[in-house]
Structures are given as C-alpha cells and as structure tokens.
Design a protein around this motif. Structure first.
Motif: not given
Lengths: 432, 142
Positions: B39-65
């Motif tokens: 995402i293109t992030y700018e401090q204080g600006k709303p995050l994209p709606q599809e990202i906001q919609d993930l708030d509170g969701k139970k998820v599975v995510i992969r990555g690296f420590m």
C-alpha cells in the motif's frame, strides 16, 4: 474552537454526572490556541538523533525527518557528531546519513558526497537516497556515474536522482538500465522512461505482472507483481479500460491472463511491443533447487545462487541464469552441505543482527520448507564469524562456480571473483 | 429466559457478547503480506478500504521473522516481514506486521513461518511516532 467544544461537552454532560466529571479535566486542559511550532531544544534534538540512530526501524526515518524539519540546529549537531573519519560518520547509521541530503548544509552535503564516493562506506545506498532527494545540478556527473554502481540500491537511487534533475538528455543511459540485473532497478527505469514520454517501456512492467518465480520459499515473483502493478496503475489511470488486474492472482490464473492480455492490447495495439531482454522475462524454469547461497553485503552487493540435483547452477532472481556444471558437482556439494548442517545441529544463526547476511539454504527432496543457516553482522568486520562447519562448504561452493560465463548476462559476469569477495566481506576469509 | 428459547448459534453469540468477546468467523482468512506492504502509506491518511476491512479478522499469514531482531533466546513478539533479509531500502511502518504470540513462544526462526491469529489494522503511536499499522495476536505458529 476548543472552548466551544468544551462548552458543548459541558452542556451535554448534564445528563450524566459521571460523564461530566470525567470531562472536566479535559475541558480544563484544552489549549486556548493551536500549538505553535517551536524551535526544538538541544535535548529534543539529541533524543531524535538517538531515535534515528538506534530506535525501532519504523521510528528511525520519522525521527530523521523531525531533525530535518528542525533545520540548522539539528544540522550543526549532526555535523559535530559525524566526526572526522568515515567510521565515525558511519556510526550515525543509514537513516541519519540519508537525512544529510535534506539539510541546507554544505558541510553535511560534502560528507554525503564523500560517503558515496567511498566504496568501503557501509551506508552508500542510504547516501544515494539522500542525494536523490534533492540533487544539485553540479552533482549530475556523479549521478550518471552511480547509474552503473555495483550496488543495486545505489543504482535505483540514481534513477530517482535523474528524475529529480529532469535529466532527459541522459535517456540512453537510463534505457540501458532496462537490462539491469536487478528487477527493482529495471522497474524504476521503465517508469521514468514512460514519464519522459517513452510508453514502450511499460512493456517491462507488464512483463513483471506475469512473474511467478520464487527463491526457495520466498515469493519473489509475487513481490515483483505488486511493485510493477503499483507503477503501472499510476501510469494508466484515466487512459485504460483494463484496470481489473489483481497482483495477488497467480500468473497462470485465467483472470490474470485475460487482464494482462487486455492491458497489452491497450498499451501496444498500434505499436509493436519492444523486445525484452532474457533476464527481464517472466519465464519460470523448474529449478528444483536443493542448496542455495544468498549473500547480501552492504559493500559488495547481493548474490542469489542455487544448485539442483541436475548439476545446474542458477544465478539471480526472476528468470535466473542457468550455468551447467561438471557431472557429479551437485552430489559432492550436497554431501558436503549435509555434513556441515548436521554438525551445526539445531543452530541456525551466527553473529549479530546487521546489514550483512550470508545465508545457506537447504531443501533436500521431500522437505516442505527450506532450512536457513545464517551468518549476520553489522558494518564492522567480525573475524571468525563463519563457523568451522561451514568453511569447507563455502570453499566448495565458490570452487563450483564456472570461471568462464556468458558475458552478456551481468549476473554471471566474473561471478566466481565477485562471490568470493562478498563471502570474504561477510563471513571472513575462506579456508584454503 | 432469552437463552432458554434462543437457538444454539444465537445462544453462543449472546454468551460471547455477554463475555465481551467479539464474535469471529471460524475459518481464518488467508492474508497476503505482500498486499499489506504494497500500500501507499501516508501518516494520518486513511488506509485503503480493503485493508481496513481486515481489522479484527482471524487470519493466516506467511512471512519471515525480521532478521534485525534475531536472538538465540525464545521470542514472544517479533516483526513479520516479506523477505528473509530486512535490509532492502528504507524500512517503513507498512512494511511489517507487529506480531505478539498469545500463550505460546517460539525459537527465532530463519525460515518462513505461518501464523494464525487476529489482525488489527490502524496507526499506533508512541511519543508521536507511528510504530505500527498492522498487528497480529497470533495463537499458532507453524
């Protein structure tokens, strides 16, 4: 305005005494005037320097930006802390070095340029980003030189500097970067060429939308799709009917194929699509990697090497270059790797977290994920960092690299020498 | 009274509500970390709606420590990043997920990990600095 809000709140809270009591401290504390920008104190400047130097990774650039906004007092303090040697300057860390370029301070600018010209300076990518933020016309020759720097991150920053200088007469040098060994550099070059009027360069971004490659468990193709789509989308807004692409779609997915076809039609319907060099193609060879070596040196650059059971060496990310090896080479290497990794037991990490990484990756047939054995360090040399168990393996891996390679592919040019130098810069001298 | 006449699913919801727990879907949503960091992030600006919609969701995510946090000790919190190397470019606050392991811990892993838990999305500030926009309270690590 705050007083009005406080009055409304006081009126509303007649209904609930508890709520009203809770609001009193807030109402009393509400400032009468919006806060004015104040000159930071020297304590604040020192605190921000500490945050920018050793704070959490996400905080460091924010703290550096506060220092830039503070202006001259912060510049003077940084100048005093930057010392008289390259080592003292490097101790400030990459975020502060990058910020040097944003101050209107000739002495800090001179230090930034000195750092960039010093091949042993550990934060040259940060210095290049600092230069790219506000390049001066007088720095144009240096920017052009940095376009062919050994470090990909420096080359990428040099493209940003070209953009800031609007150096359109350097278009040919920029176009040469479309054949860069690093995909991040290629994408930046394509985006800038497009912005300077050459829309055929968008073919490079379109090609990246078809990437599905991986380096062991790392989905490098997917990352390329996301970045390419970000660049492409910005340049297609308002001009295309085909913005339905989603970078998370697997490249062979029917929707993805259809969307890429529509984009190609929209972009190149009247013109022939340009020829894209082999290393920038979205081919996905079945590599079946078993053993890997990933080197990331802040001074010597990045190398991604993979060996499979068919006596093949694959070099680079994306459409990796294939180099055939003498029969039996892989078997010998795998036996050495197996022995070395067994000796290490459960240990996976050696050294301290830092900018330099020497990773050995191991995924024998049947393993779901690759095991990663990592040496890591900061900019200072660490004698004896590479454990004895990995010394012989490192030596054998270097010995397996062909001396003669395809000179037309920058990823394989002088590969053995460059990998050897990177290994020495990372884990220290090689055995034998 | 209400509990005695409500169907079992509603009863479960009512109990959850009474206990203050948000009802959650049983199946976690698979979230692509590449999507979060792109995402293109700018401090204080709303995050994209599809990202906001993930708030509170139970998820599975992969990555690296994040290798910058490597330690021989066991960890109960770390940053999850897209790459096994944290040294590419300038780190931004949208380039990682701040992970807290809930009721578990783990050795520091150099290989890819898969996490399951509840994702929260939005800026968190400390001393005026944004320290995270993605946080995961993970209950499983694989």
């Amino acid at each position: 305005m705050n007083l009005t809000l406080a009055a409304r709140a006081a009126h509303a809270c007649f209904a609930t005494v508890g709520a009203c009591l809770a609001l009193i401290p807030w109402a009393l504390a509400a400032p009468q005037e919006p806060p004015r920008a104040q000159q930071p104190t020297s304590e604040q400047i020192d605190q921000w320097i500490e945050h920018a130097r050793g704070g959490r990774p996400a905080v460091r650039p924010q703290a550096a930006q506060r220092l830039v906004r503070a202006g001259e007092p912060a510049a003077a303090r940084l100048l005093a802390l930057s010392g008289s040697t390259s080592l003292e300057c490097a101790a400030l860390g990459p975020d502060l070095i990058e910020a040097f370029g944003s101050f209107e301070s000739p002495p800090l600018r001179a230090k930034l340029l000195l750092a960039l010209r010093d091949p042993d300076f550990p934060w040259r990518p940060a210095a290049a980003r600092g230069l790219a933020g506000k390049p001066k016309t007088a720095e144009r020759a240096l920017v052009l030189e940095l376009l062919s720097d050994p470090l990909a991150a420096v080359r990428a920053a040099a493209i940003d500097a070209l953009r800031a200088l609007d150096a359109q007469d350097a278009r040919e040098l920029l176009a040469a970067r479309l054949a860069d060994e690093d995909d991040r550099v290629r994408r930046r070059a394509a985006a800038l060429l497009c912005d300077w009027g050459d829309r055929t360069a968008l073919a490079w971004l379109l090609e990246d939308l078809a990437r599905g490659d991986a380096f062991f468990d790392r989905t490098t193709g997917q990352m390329a799709r996301y970045e390419a789509w970000t660049f492409l989308k910005q340049r297609l807004e308002g001009t295309s009917r085909s913005l339905a692409f989603q970078p998370q779609w697997p490249p062979s997915d029917a929707q993805a194929v259809e969307a890429r076809g529509a984009l190609a039609q929209a972009l190149f319907s009247a013109a022939k699509s340009p020829a894209i060099p082999q290393l920038a193609r979205a081919a996905q060879p079945a590599i079946d990697e078993v053993l890997g070596l990933e080197l990331r040196s802040c001074r010597k650059g990045e190398f991604f090497l993979r060996w499979n059971a068919r006596d093949e060496l694959w070099v680079g990310l994306g459409n990796a270059a294939r180099l055939p090896l003498a029969p039996g080479t892989s078997e010998k290497l795998f036996a050495a790797a197996d022995a070395a990794f067994r000796k290490l037991g459960a240990e996976r990490f050696f050294g301290e977290p830092g900018c330099d990484l020497e990773d050995y990756l191991w995924r024998p047939p049947g393993a779901a994920r690759a095991e990663v054995f990592r040496l890591s360090k900061g900019p200072q040399a660490v004698p004896g960092l590479r454990p004895a168990a990995l010394q012989e393996l490192a030596r054998l891996l270097v010995a397996s690299l062909p001396a003669e390679t395809d000179a037309s592919d920058p990823r394989t040019t002088e590969l053995a020498r460059r990998v050897r130098e990177a290994l020495i810069a990372l884990g220290g001298e090689l055995a034998g | 009274m209400l509990l005695s006449i409500a169907p079992p699913a509603l009863t479960a919801l009512l109990i959850a509500a009474a206990l203050g727990a948000a009802p959650r879907d049983e199946d976690p949503v698979e979230v692509d970390i590449a999507k979060l960091v792109a995402i293109t992030y700018e401090q204080g600006k709303p995050l994209p709606q599809e990202i906001q919609d993930l708030d509170g969701k139970k998820v599975v995510i992969r990555g690296f420590m994040d290798p910058a946090q490597q330690t021989p000790d066991r960890v109960s919190a770390f940053r999850l990043v897209t790459d096994s190397c944290g040294c590419i470019g300038k780190p931004q606050v949208n380039h990682y997920v701040e992970v807290t392991l809930s009721g578990i811990d783990s050795e520091f892993r150099t290989n890819m990990v898969e996490l399951e838990g509840v994702l929260s999305v939005g800026e968190v500030e400390e001393d005026g600095f944004v320290t995270s926009i993605y946080r995961l309270e993970a209950t499983a690590i694989r």
